[in-house]
Enzyme design. Structure first.
Site, mmCIF file in Angstrom:
data_model
loop_
_atom_site.group_PDB
_atom_site.id
_atom_site.type_symbol
_atom_site.label_atom_id
_atom_site.label_comp_id
_atom_site.label_asym_id
_atom_site.label_seq_id
_atom_site.Cartn_x
_atom_site.Cartn_y
_atom_site.Cartn_z
ATOM 1 C CE LYS A 130 -71.746 -48.062 30.735
ATOM 2 N NZ LYS A 130 -72.970 -48.813 31.186
ATOM 3 N NE ARG A 159 -82.833 -38.448 28.124
ATOM 4 C CZ ARG A 159 -82.954 -39.459 27.274
ATOM 5 N NH1 ARG A 159 -84.155 -39.795 26.845
ATOM 6 N NH2 ARG A 159 -81.907 -40.139 26.863
ATOM 7 C CG HIS A 179 -80.851 -51.436 25.744
ATOM 8 N ND1 HIS A 179 -79.882 -50.494 25.991
ATOM 9 C CD2 HIS A 179 -82.014 -50.898 26.201
ATOM 10 C CE1 HIS A 179 -80.431 -49.439 26.564
ATOM 11 N NE2 HIS A 179 -81.728 -49.669 26.701
ATOM 12 N N GLY A 237 -75.207 -41.672 25.386
ATOM 13 C CA GLY A 237 -75.284 -41.608 23.933
ATOM 14 C C GLY A 237 -74.162 -42.339 23.226
ATOM 15 C CD GLU A 285 -81.093 -46.883 28.861
ATOM 16 O OE1 GLU A 285 -79.847 -47.001 28.889
ATOM 17 O OE2 GLU A 285 -81.694 -46.244 27.977
#
Length: 625
Positions: free
Chosen positions: A158, A297, A208, A164, A275
């Protein structure tokens, strides 16, 4: 309280913020590019300022233009929405330096959570569980490979600055690592200007799970429970829901407490989301749920949290940004019911989900549930921005009725000629594994062929189109003899109507054939659009089935494929208007073709027993001089 707010965004989220601001008595200022000059958010705002050409890089991503627009209009605060500059710490700082209120996370918090490697280290220190992996400073390819070998394959590479779905690669075997690393770094450098990476153990049954958190300037932080966003396509969320299916109270308390610790570790203010990735191979357990990243956000999927808590998160953002404390304490928040959201994209699943742009000549969303959108009937879907055109949010006391309500809403969604993923979303909701809550982030990829079904021309759609054509042609004007229309001696009455889909003509006897259910429809540019199960089907209107089927030059055309069972004239024969020329049989019905005017048969291409195709020239009649 803030008196005037500039919204540094467009589309659905801009309209969403405008709605709450208006309810709070706050004057709103929109910004727009060339392409968005007539957009819905511009029409809804009290004021609007042009900020540049259509590409986002020349308008919505130019912070200086947005700050200048705020100064020009006297706006006191800037709300970034999501996307664009919402997680740009430098822009957030520039807004504050300009003496404006930033309706978002502090720049320091954005920076702290902006790089995945630094964020993981910070979370580890705060006692937040993190995915096993490597986030060290040594970025040498050989060192990274050694760490991957030690973690064990499969592993996930990652980009530290990624998001995104970009800058991510799953590596299944040692032999693939170096080539995958090179590809990941190249993409990360191009997208984020930073090619550093971290490694994580690949979770084999990943779900998730994310937690909505909210902080204020007084040091208070609360959570508003979790969401499940496991239904994803290429790392992009498709359907989100709250609460997470299968989450017990003990696990919920532990994971939400971890999210609060994460927010406090960066002195968080405003709306944010922690997350997590869960290894659901043995159900949802606190010891198998790991921190993934923080979004500093408001999230796209925030409405599902609003629905189960009764909280307006945008209102909270505006109040906290204005210096107020969080309106509710943790013990005043609770889960009430279940909510589920589907993202409606202007894209065509049948072509690999390619974006679909253009004019929304038909755009009708269901009115029985919450819909968030940035477009209306007649607006244009622009090619410059994200293709999401709406969000449909259903809520109910329990999960099953919420799913049923959203499924029904997608079936009633009417968009044309722009293609959408409505039918695909419907198939996801109908999937048995989803209904039971047994899905991972790999579900869509593993079942794509079953989920992407092309439009099916059903009997109901054919019969609906025929009935609509009958109305268009004036059959419902009911002249005095209407009750005898289609009457035949010693036979059931017939009223043949022809409609065509993609060149195939369908003939319907509207006296005998009735739709099993009458579908939603609309008329568009000379055709009939029938909507069924999220798809739009266009039916064209062939020439009338009886009487004069003729062009202006006297050419008699076949109204449908069929067999010529009788020819009553020969070349050179004189005919009068209305005289039968021949009989065509199709769909077990006979159709007489007649002369359009007095004249002479100059050409005869049909013969008895011959098969003809639609619009084939059967004969030509020259008018009498």
């Amino acid at each position: 309280m803030i008196a005037k707010l500039l919204i540094a965004n467009r589309g659905e989220i801009a309209c969403r913020i405008i709605r709450t601001a208006r309810d709070m008595g706050i004057t709103t200022v929109a910004v727009y590019s060339d392409a968005d000059a007539k957009a819905l958010h511009v029409r809804q705002a009290d004021e609007a300022v042009h900020i540049g050409p259509s590409p986002a890089a020349e308008s919505y991503l130019v912070g200086e233009k947005i700050i200048a627009a705020a100064r020009e209009t006297g706006a006191e605060a800037v709300h970034p929405g999501y996307g664009f500059l919402s997680e740009n710490a430098d822009f957030a700082q520039a807004v504050k330096d300009a003496g404006l209120i930033w309706v978002g996370a502090p720049p320091s918090s954005i920076r702290a959570m902006g790089l995945k490697d630094a964020a993981k280290k910070l979370m580890r220190e705060a006692g937040v569980p993190v995915t096993p992996g490597y986030d060290g400073d040594d970025q040498g390819a050989q060192r990274l490979k050694e760490e991957a070998d030690a973690i064990g394959y499969p592993v996930l590479i990652k980009a530290v600055a990624g998001g995104g779905g970009k800058g991510m690669r799953k590596v299944d075997a040692e032999s693939e690592f170096l080539s995958s690393l090179e590809s990941c770094r190249r993409e990360a450098k191009a997208s984020f200007g930073n090619d550093d990476v971290i490694l994580e153990k690949w979770i084999t049954s990943p779900r998730h799970i994310e937690v909505q958190v909210f902080g204020d300037s007084f040091g208070n932080v609360v959570h508003l429970f979790e969401r499940d966003c496991s239904l994803q396509r290429r790392h992009q969320k498709v359907i989100e829901e709250a609460p997470a299916p299968g989450m017990d109270e003990v696990t919920r308390e532990e994971i939400c407490a971890a999210a609060v610790r994460a927010a406090k570790a960066v002195d968080y203010e405003g709306a944010g989301t922690i997350e997590f990735i869960a290894d659901a191979s043995e159900g949802l357990r606190a010891d198998s749920i790991f921190f993934m990243e923080m979004n500093t956000r408001l999230q796209v999927e925030h409405p599902v949290t609003e629905e189960i808590t009764g909280v307006d998160l945008v209102e909270w953002q505006l109040r906290v940004a204005a210096g107020e404390a969080i309106p509710l304490q943790q013990d005043e928040l609770s889960i009430n019911g279940h909510a589920i959201e589907a993202r409606l994209y202007a894209e065509d699943p049948a072509t690999g989900f390619l974006p679909s742009t253009g004019s929304l000549r038909i755009f009708v969303l269901p009115d029985e549930l919450r819909c968030e959108t940035g477009v209306e009937d007649g607006d244009k879907v622009q090619p410059f921005y994200d293709p999401m055109i709406a969000k449909l949010i259903a809520s109910a006391e329990d999960r099953d009725p919420a799913i049923d309500e959203l499924t029904h809403a997608l079936e009633g969604t009417r968009v044309w000629p722009v293609r959408t993923n409505a039918a695909f979303l419907r198939e996801c909701l109908l999937a048995q594994d989803f209904r039971t809550g047994d899905v991972t982030t790999a579900f869509i990829g593993d079942n794509l062929d079953e989920l992407v079904r092309g439009p099916q021309v059903s009997q109901s759609s054919i019969q609906t189109a025929a009935r609509v054509r009958e109305e268009i042609d004036g059959s419902y004007d009911n002249p005095p003899w209407f009750e005898f229309e289609g009457f035949r001696l010693n036979a059931a009455p017939r009223s043949p109507v022809a409609i065509a889909h993609e060149g195939q003509v369908h003939v319907v006897d509207t006296f005998q054939d009735h739709p099993a259910r009458f579908l939603d429809w609309a008329v568009d540019e000379g055709g009939i659009i029938v909507f069924e199960n999220g798809h739009g089907l266009r039916f064209d209107l062939p020439r009338p089935l009886a009487g004069a089927v003729a062009a202006a030059d006297g050419a008699i055309l076949a109204p449908m494929p069929g067999k010529v069972i009788a020819v009553d004239v020969a070349e050179g024969a004189a005919v009068t208007a209305g005289q039968r020329l021949m009989v065509l049989e199709a769909m077990k019905m006979e159709h007489a073709l007649t002369a359009p005017f007095d004249g002479t048969v100059t050409e005869l291409a049909a013969s008895e027993g011959g098969q003809v195709q639609v619009e084939a020239v059967l004969c030509v009649v020259e008018p009498k001089e």
